[in-house]
Structure formats: C-alpha cells, structure tokens
Enzyme design. Sequence first.
Site, PDB file in Angstrom:
ATOM      1  N   PHE A 147      33.677  64.848  26.575  1.00 25.94           N
ATOM      2  CA  PHE A 147      33.408  64.349  26.995  1.00 25.94           C
ATOM      3  C   PHE A 147      34.012  63.368  28.164  1.00 25.94           C
ATOM      4  O   PHE A 147      33.815  62.466  28.268  1.00 25.94           O
ATOM      5  CB  PHE A 147      32.482  63.483  25.756  1.00 25.94           C
ATOM      6  CG  PHE A 147      31.893  63.978  24.395  1.00 25.94           C
ATOM      7  CD1 PHE A 147      30.463  64.343  25.259  1.00 25.94           C
ATOM      8  CD2 PHE A 147      32.111  64.616  23.524  1.00 25.94           C
ATOM      9  CE1 PHE A 147      30.296  64.847  23.330  1.00 25.94           C
ATOM     10  CE2 PHE A 147      32.113  65.176  22.318  1.00 25.94           C
ATOM     11  CZ  PHE A 147      30.488  65.199  22.517  1.00 25.94           C
ATOM     12  N   HIS A 148      34.299  64.105  29.289  1.00 27.25           N
ATOM     13  CA  HIS A 148      34.649  63.452  30.255  1.00 27.25           C
ATOM     14  C   HIS A 148      34.986  64.565  30.993  1.00 27.25           C
ATOM     15  O   HIS A 148      35.032  65.970  30.605  1.00 27.25           O
ATOM     16  CB  HIS A 148      36.293  62.908  29.696  1.00 27.25           C
ATOM     17  CG  HIS A 148      37.393  64.247  29.541  1.00 27.25           C
ATOM     18  ND1 HIS A 148      37.662  64.502  28.407  1.00 27.25           N
ATOM     19  CD2 HIS A 148      37.873  64.622  30.515  1.00 27.25           C
ATOM     20  CE1 HIS A 148      38.777  65.347  28.363  1.00 27.25           C
ATOM     21  NE2 HIS A 148      39.393  65.568  29.550  1.00 27.25           N
ATOM     22  N   ALA A 149      35.658  64.020  32.492  1.00 22.68           N
ATOM     23  CA  ALA A 149      35.824  64.952  33.739  1.00 22.68           C
ATOM     24  C   ALA A 149      37.245  64.179  34.645  1.00 22.68           C
ATOM     25  O   ALA A 149      37.461  63.211  33.829  1.00 22.68           O
ATOM     26  CB  ALA A 149      34.816  64.896  35.136  1.00 22.68           C
TER      27      ALA A 149
END
Length: 137
Positions: free
Chosen positions: A47-49
């Site tokens: 749930f990130h980049a």
Amino acid sequence: MIDNLKRLKTFTDERGSLISIEVGNEIPFIVKRLYYIFNTKNLPRGFHAHKNLEQMLICVSGSCDIKLDDGINSKVYKLNDPSKYLYINKPLWREIYNFSKDCCLIVLANELYDKNDYINSYEEYIQFLEENNEYKS
C-alpha cells in the site's frame, strides 16, 4: 501497460535446481539493500509506491499476489515460482496479499531505506505522477 514479470535462468539436474543472480546480468542495479517478508499471518502489506527506488521481488518459497498500479492500469501477478521475479523500476503503487503459510518474499533494492522515498497514500501517488508528468489519463 504494466509488464514487469521476468524469468531467471534455472540450472537443473538430478540433484535439484540452482538459480544464480548476478549484478549486471539478472540484476540491472547495484544491490544496496535486501530484505525478506515471511510469517505474514496472511495480512496484506505494501500500500505504497516509491519515488525512485528500483526493486526485484522474488518469492523463493510459497506464493503471494502482487498488484501493481501505474495510476491508470493495474495488474495482479501471482509469484509462486522462484525462477520468476517482478522488476519495478518506476513509481508503481503496490499491494501484496494472499500470502501462503510458507511464503518467503525476498526484495533486492538499489538504495538503502529512505522514508522520504515512500508515497504512502494513493491520492499522493496520483499527485506525484501528475507533478512529474508520468500520469497519462
């Protein structure tokens, strides 16, 4: 189009299989960090980049699903073969889930941990893409 799944060369004989991963051949960057995810209790992660980080993700045991999203298209990869890996070389939103009990996911990265490289909300991710002319709606 997101097409990041690659295959590693496997050497197999009566003793089993061996995969060799070398910087400059299979790994297109100098590895500065390696970590692995295991014993997840099948709780989703990611749930990130990342703004700049390059990564190579290999599920050496068990399986998991990895969803990559470029802001327009998304694709889910099932990693369940230690001879396949995902190569991420640009900002892509990622979600990792459906871990098997025996899952061990190894991640090789071209940089040391830097909390400033993380984009932790999808809205910020889209804004980052727009600001850096990487978002093509």
